[in-house]
Design a protein around this motif. Structure first.
Motif, PDB file in Angstrom:
ATOM      1  N   GLY A 241       0.795  -1.233   0.000  1.00 36.18           N
ATOM      2  CA  GLY A 241       0.000   0.000   0.000  1.00 36.18           C
ATOM      3  C   GLY A 241       0.820   1.272   0.000  1.00 36.18           C
ATOM      4  N   GLY A 242       0.530   2.150  -0.941  1.00 33.83           N
ATOM      5  CA  GLY A 242       1.188   3.464  -0.988  1.00 33.83           C
ATOM      6  C   GLY A 242       0.325   4.469  -0.249  1.00 33.83           C
ATOM      7  N   TRP A 243       0.435   4.478   1.073  1.00 33.63           N
ATOM      8  CA  TRP A 243      -0.528   5.221   1.897  1.00 33.63           C
ATOM      9  C   TRP A 243      -0.466   6.723   1.677  1.00 33.63           C
ATOM     10  CZ3 TRP A 243      -4.140   2.248   3.503  1.00 33.63           C
ATOM     11  CH2 TRP A 243      -3.862   0.904   3.748  1.00 33.63           C
ATOM     12  N   ARG A 244       0.672   7.242   1.291  1.00 29.58           N
ATOM     13  CA  ARG A 244       0.775   8.681   1.034  1.00 29.58           C
ATOM     14  C   ARG A 244      -0.148   9.075  -0.124  1.00 29.58           C
ATOM     15  NH1 ARG A 244       5.519  10.986   3.147  1.00 29.58           N
ATOM     16  NH2 ARG A 244       6.772   9.489   4.291  1.00 29.58           N
ATOM     17  N   ILE A 245      -0.128   8.286  -1.182  1.00 33.83           N
ATOM     18  CA  ILE A 245      -0.933   8.606  -2.355  1.00 33.83           C
ATOM     19  C   ILE A 245      -2.401   8.264  -2.107  1.00 33.83           C
ATOM     20  CG2 ILE A 245      -1.201   8.163  -4.822  1.00 33.83           C
ATOM     21  CD1 ILE A 245       1.795   7.541  -4.877  1.00 33.83           C
ATOM     22  N   ILE A 246      -2.649   7.220  -1.336  1.00 36.68           N
ATOM     23  CA  ILE A 246      -4.026   6.898  -0.957  1.00 36.68           C
ATOM     24  C   ILE A 246      -4.655   8.078  -0.230  1.00 36.68           C
ATOM     25  CG2 ILE A 246      -5.405   5.481   0.620  1.00 36.68           C
ATOM     26  CD1 ILE A 246      -3.645   3.115  -0.117  1.00 36.68           C
ATOM     27  N   ARG A 247      -3.909   8.709   0.659  1.00 40.50           N
ATOM     28  CA  ARG A 247      -4.432   9.862   1.401  1.00 40.50           C
ATOM     29  C   ARG A 247      -4.734  11.032   0.455  1.00 40.50           C
ATOM     30  NH1 ARG A 247      -0.834  12.217   6.195  1.00 40.50           N
ATOM     31  NH2 ARG A 247       0.555  12.632   4.441  1.00 40.50           N
ATOM     32  N   THR A 248      -3.845  11.264  -0.523  1.00 39.31           N
ATOM     33  CA  THR A 248      -4.069  12.370  -1.457  1.00 39.31           C
ATOM     34  C   THR A 248      -5.328  12.160  -2.288  1.00 39.31           C
ATOM     35  OG1 THR A 248      -1.703  12.830  -1.628  1.00 39.31           O
ATOM     36  CG2 THR A 248      -3.102  13.661  -3.395  1.00 39.31           C
ATOM     37  N   LEU A 249      -5.509  10.954  -2.837  1.00 47.18           N
ATOM     38  CA  LEU A 249      -6.672  10.690  -3.680  1.00 47.18           C
ATOM     39  C   LEU A 249      -7.961  10.596  -2.864  1.00 47.18           C
ATOM     40  CD1 LEU A 249      -5.786   8.150  -6.520  1.00 47.18           C
ATOM     41  CD2 LEU A 249      -6.534  10.508  -6.724  1.00 47.18           C
ATOM     42  N   GLY A 250      -7.865  10.092  -1.630  1.00 50.59           N
ATOM     43  CA  GLY A 250      -9.057   9.897  -0.826  1.00 50.59           C
ATOM     44  C   GLY A 250      -9.559  11.154  -0.157  1.00 50.59           C
ATOM     45  N   LEU A 278      -7.980  -2.606 -25.954  1.00 56.93           N
ATOM     46  CA  LEU A 278      -7.486  -1.989 -27.188  1.00 56.93           C
ATOM     47  C   LEU A 278      -5.960  -1.888 -27.230  1.00 56.93           C
ATOM     48  CD1 LEU A 278     -10.107   0.893 -27.459  1.00 56.93           C
ATOM     49  CD2 LEU A 278     -10.018  -1.199 -28.847  1.00 56.93           C
ATOM     50  N   GLY A 279      -5.293  -2.284 -26.129  1.00 54.33           N
ATOM     51  CA  GLY A 279      -3.835  -2.226 -26.095  1.00 54.33           C
ATOM     52  C   GLY A 279      -3.284  -0.855 -25.786  1.00 54.33           C
ATOM     53  N   PHE A 280      -4.111   0.059 -25.269  1.00 50.32           N
ATOM     54  CA  PHE A 280      -3.648   1.391 -24.910  1.00 50.32           C
ATOM     55  C   PHE A 280      -2.941   1.334 -23.558  1.00 50.32           C
ATOM     56  CE2 PHE A 280      -7.383   3.349 -27.426  1.00 50.32           C
ATOM     57  CZ  PHE A 280      -6.645   3.249 -28.600  1.00 50.32           C
ATOM     58  N   ALA A 281      -1.685   1.789 -23.522  1.00 51.14           N
ATOM     59  CA  ALA A 281      -0.913   1.775 -22.274  1.00 51.14           C
ATOM     60  C   ALA A 281      -1.135   3.089 -21.534  1.00 51.14           C
ATOM     61  CB  ALA A 281       0.569   1.568 -22.580  1.00 51.14           C
ATOM     62  N   LEU A 282      -2.358   3.272 -21.037  1.00 58.56           N
ATOM     63  CA  LEU A 282      -2.664   4.551 -20.394  1.00 58.56           C
ATOM     64  C   LEU A 282      -2.237   4.568 -18.937  1.00 58.56           C
ATOM     65  CD1 LEU A 282      -5.234   3.658 -18.596  1.00 58.56           C
ATOM     66  CD2 LEU A 282      -6.580   4.300 -20.566  1.00 58.56           C
ATOM     67  N   SER A 283      -2.372   5.735 -18.342  1.00 60.16           N
ATOM     68  CA  SER A 283      -2.049   5.896 -16.924  1.00 60.16           C
ATOM     69  C   SER A 283      -3.294   5.664 -16.096  1.00 60.16           C
ATOM     70  CB  SER A 283      -1.507   7.306 -16.663  1.00 60.16           C
ATOM     71  OG  SER A 283      -1.524   7.581 -15.284  1.00 60.16           O
ATOM     72  N   THR A 284      -3.314   4.579 -15.342  1.00 61.56           N
ATOM     73  CA  THR A 284      -4.461   4.311 -14.477  1.00 61.56           C
ATOM     74  C   THR A 284      -4.570   5.373 -13.380  1.00 61.56           C
ATOM     75  OG1 THR A 284      -3.100   2.807 -13.155  1.00 61.56           O
ATOM     76  CG2 THR A 284      -4.387   1.840 -14.926  1.00 61.56           C
ATOM     77  N   THR A 285      -3.433   5.951 -12.991  1.00 64.23           N
ATOM     78  CA  THR A 285      -3.459   7.002 -11.970  1.00 64.23           C
ATOM     79  C   THR A 285      -4.176   8.240 -12.484  1.00 64.23           C
ATOM     80  OG1 THR A 285      -1.361   6.202 -11.087  1.00 64.23           O
ATOM     81  CG2 THR A 285      -2.026   8.412 -10.454  1.00 64.23           C
ATOM     82  N   GLN A 286      -3.892   8.638 -13.708  1.00 64.20           N
ATOM     83  CA  GLN A 286      -4.563   9.802 -14.281  1.00 64.20           C
ATOM     84  C   GLN A 286      -6.062   9.554 -14.426  1.00 64.20           C
ATOM     85  OE1 GLN A 286      -2.659  10.985 -17.911  1.00 64.20           O
ATOM     86  NE2 GLN A 286      -0.760  11.593 -16.919  1.00 64.20           N
ATOM     87  N   VAL A 287      -6.424   8.347 -14.813  1.00 62.44           N
ATOM     88  CA  VAL A 287      -7.842   8.010 -14.943  1.00 62.44           C
ATOM     89  C   VAL A 287      -8.535   8.100 -13.584  1.00 62.44           C
ATOM     90  CG1 VAL A 287      -9.470   6.163 -15.503  1.00 62.44           C
ATOM     91  CG2 VAL A 287      -7.498   6.562 -16.969  1.00 62.44           C
ATOM     92  N   ALA A 288      -7.907   7.524 -12.553  1.00 58.06           N
ATOM     93  CA  ALA A 288      -8.508   7.555 -11.212  1.00 58.06           C
ATOM     94  C   ALA A 288      -8.623   8.986 -10.690  1.00 58.06           C
ATOM     95  CB  ALA A 288      -7.681   6.709 -10.251  1.00 58.06           C
ATOM     96  N   SER A 289      -7.599   9.788 -10.907  1.00 56.74           N
ATOM     97  CA  SER A 289      -7.638  11.181 -10.457  1.00 56.74           C
ATOM     98  C   SER A 289      -8.726  11.959 -11.184  1.00 56.74           C
ATOM     99  CB  SER A 289      -6.278  11.849 -10.688  1.00 56.74           C
ATOM    100  OG  SER A 289      -5.248  11.185  -9.997  1.00 56.74           O
ATOM    101  N   GLY A 290      -8.834  11.763 -12.497  1.00 53.06           N
ATOM    102  CA  GLY A 290      -9.888  12.428 -13.262  1.00 53.06           C
ATOM    103  C   GLY A 290     -11.266  12.034 -12.775  1.00 53.06           C
ATOM    104  N   ARG A 305     -10.477  20.587  -4.408  1.00 55.02           N
ATOM    105  CA  ARG A 305      -9.313  21.372  -3.982  1.00 55.02           C
ATOM    106  C   ARG A 305      -8.393  21.538  -5.190  1.00 55.02           C
ATOM    107  NH1 ARG A 305     -10.406  17.636   0.190  1.00 55.02           N
ATOM    108  NH2 ARG A 305     -11.280  18.672   2.026  1.00 55.02           N
ATOM    109  N   TRP A 306      -8.597  22.636  -5.882  1.00 55.31           N
ATOM    110  CA  TRP A 306      -7.913  22.834  -7.160  1.00 55.31           C
ATOM    111  C   TRP A 306      -6.418  23.046  -6.980  1.00 55.31           C
ATOM    112  CZ3 TRP A 306     -10.247  21.128 -11.127  1.00 55.31           C
ATOM    113  CH2 TRP A 306     -11.634  21.166 -11.191  1.00 55.31           C
ATOM    114  N   ARG A 307      -6.013  23.487  -5.801  1.00 57.12           N
ATOM    115  CA  ARG A 307      -4.566  23.642  -5.575  1.00 57.12           C
ATOM    116  C   ARG A 307      -3.882  22.281  -5.603  1.00 57.12           C
ATOM    117  NH1 ARG A 307      -1.765  26.955  -0.520  1.00 57.12           N
ATOM    118  NH2 ARG A 307       0.399  26.665  -1.204  1.00 57.12           N
ATOM    119  N   THR A 308      -4.514  21.299  -4.933  1.00 57.86           N
ATOM    120  CA  THR A 308      -3.970  19.945  -4.968  1.00 57.86           C
ATOM    121  C   THR A 308      -4.051  19.371  -6.377  1.00 57.86           C
ATOM    122  OG1 THR A 308      -4.630  19.577  -2.675  1.00 57.86           O
ATOM    123  CG2 THR A 308      -4.174  17.620  -4.008  1.00 57.86           C
ATOM    124  N   ALA A 309      -5.175  19.619  -7.046  1.00 61.29           N
ATOM    125  CA  ALA A 309      -5.326  19.136  -8.420  1.00 61.29           C
ATOM    126  C   ALA A 309      -4.261  19.742  -9.328  1.00 61.29           C
ATOM    127  CB  ALA A 309      -6.724  19.480  -8.940  1.00 61.29           C
TER     128      ALA A 309
END
Length: 412
Positions: A241-250, A278-290, A305-309
């Motif tokens: 678990g990457g708890w630092r990033i979990i806290r940011t997204l949550g 489709l074989g697209f190597a996208l960023s799952t992180t960007q998708v989750a954040s969006g 919180r647009w500053r964090t965004a």
């Protein structure tokens, strides 16, 4: 030949370590919102995510084929350099992953990998080593389109969720049923993550094997032992678990409610699964954040919180060039130093990884403090929320507290 074999072994080991960092870096994609809303307890969430990442890694190899046979050209006269350049590219990717993890930024492990490989290849081979058509169609365009698409879907899904449950407005526990739904949707995200992100490491290892003739050119499907190794490694990283990033997204982007979390996870899973097919190597992180941002915009009264965004967006923009720069420097050391250059790179990479890890221990973020209010309450789906006190009940409670205080004072 012995030197080439040793370098390939080092590439495989470093690729698996990248896979491990990808796992704990991206745990937040699936489990940040259900932990934030109390749908799942933190350790239960990461254990579930790890298991489903493991399963998902066996479901598709389309993305692996894109990485091993599309972005970097392996059919070159300089193919003997490729294992060393892959090694250098992985150093760039891991360095960026560790740095953004330390900062709690949900950046893209995928783009860090592509940036590192592209930077290293440009130094070692030149422009001819990059298939820019594939980079544009399979990496750059999905990076621009996928987060916006996921955000729009999450926005509409959140609007729909609140519209269909309007009768519960004013009841704090009226939409708690969405917590049950979050267990399913977050599980689907974890499964989807395995079908996309685990494939990228498989593709890197396959590319290394092809470059030294251990796998036939044109055969871009990973061997079963590569699939198994990558699946278990990303699952292990996810479990930690990457708890630092979990806290940011949550909590860092918006205060997520159960209906929002359900909508965001549904959007994330649908986008990732479609891209993997489709074989697209996208960023799952960007998708989750969006998706999280879209769900925040979709709930009336919610504030993004647009500053964090903005910080996250800056990280997205910097990922490819920053990882590419580190990969290029590492490749330059390899080109100049040969076998000794690989050794120097390995020592420097180890020093950077240890330094970043030790720095993270100064203010450690764990399952116990990533969401202290959730952890302290022990909130989960089987614990109903208590409705707020009415004004009369609040006055009566204050009167009882004053009476108890007087009794304590009289008894002294």
């Amino acid at each position: 030949m012995e030197t080439a074999a040793l370098i390939v072994v080092l590439v495989i080991l470093l690729a698996l370590f990248f896979d491990f960092t990808n796992g704990f870096h991206d745990t937040a994609n699936a489990m940040a919102t259900p932990i934030a809303t109390g749908a799942l307890k933190p350790r239960t969430a990461v254990m579930l995510a790890a298991g489903l990442n493991l399963v998902g890694a066996f479901l598709s190899t389309e993305v692996a084929a894109t990485v091993s046979g599309g972005i970097i050209r392996e059919d070159l006269s300089t193919a003997h350099l490729m294992p060393s350049l892959i090694f250098a590219g992985l150093i760039g990717a891991i360095t960026w992953n560790m740095l953004t993890w330390l900062l709690g930024l949900p950046s893209s492990s995928s783009h860090a990998l592509f940036g590192g490989l592209i930077g290293a290849t440009l130094v070692g081979v030149g422009l001819s080593g990059i298939n820019f058509g594939v980079v544009l169609s399979k990496v750059v365009l999905p990076a621009l389109i996928a987060p916006l698409t996921a955000g729009l879907i999450a926005f509409l899904a959140t609007k729909l969720a609140y519209l269909t449950t309007r009768r519960y407005d004013g009841k704090p526990d009226g939409r708690s049923g969405f917590r049950w739904g979050q267990i399913f949707t977050s599980s689907l995200v974890a499964l989807a993550h395995g079908t996309n992100d685990a494939q990228k490491t498989m593709g890197v290892i396959t590319l290394a094997l092809i470059s030294v003739g251990w796998q036939a050119q044109g055969d871009h499907r990973p061997h079963i032992y590569v699939i198994v190794a990558c699946a278990f490694t990303i699952a292990l990283g996810t479990y930690l678990g990457g708890w630092r990033i979990i806290r940011t997204l949550g909590k860092g982007l918006t205060d997520v409610k159960p209906a929002q979390g359900f909508a965001a996870e549904t959007s994330t899973a649908a986008t990732i699964l479609a891209s993997s097919a489709l074989g697209f190597a996208l960023s799952t992180t960007q998708v989750a954040s969006g998706s999280v941002i879209g769900s925040g915009l979709g709930r009336r009264g919610s504030a993004v919180r647009w500053r964090t965004a903005g910080r996250i967006a800056i990280g997205w923009v910097l990922t490819l060039p920053a990882a590419g720069l580190v990969g290029a420097v590492a490749a330059f050391i390899v080109v100049v130093g040969g076998g000794w250059g690989v050794l120097i790179d390995a020592i420097l990479a180890l020093a950077v990884i240890i330094a970043l890890f030790l720095r993270s221990r100064r203010n450690a973020v764990t399952a116990n403090n990533a969401f202290s209010e959730v952890a302290d309450s022990g909130l989960a789906i089987d614990v109903p929320e208590e409705p707020p006190l009415t004004p009369r009940q609040a006055r009566a409670q204050r009167a009882r507290e004053r009476a108890k205080a007087k009794e304590k004072g009289a008894g002294r």
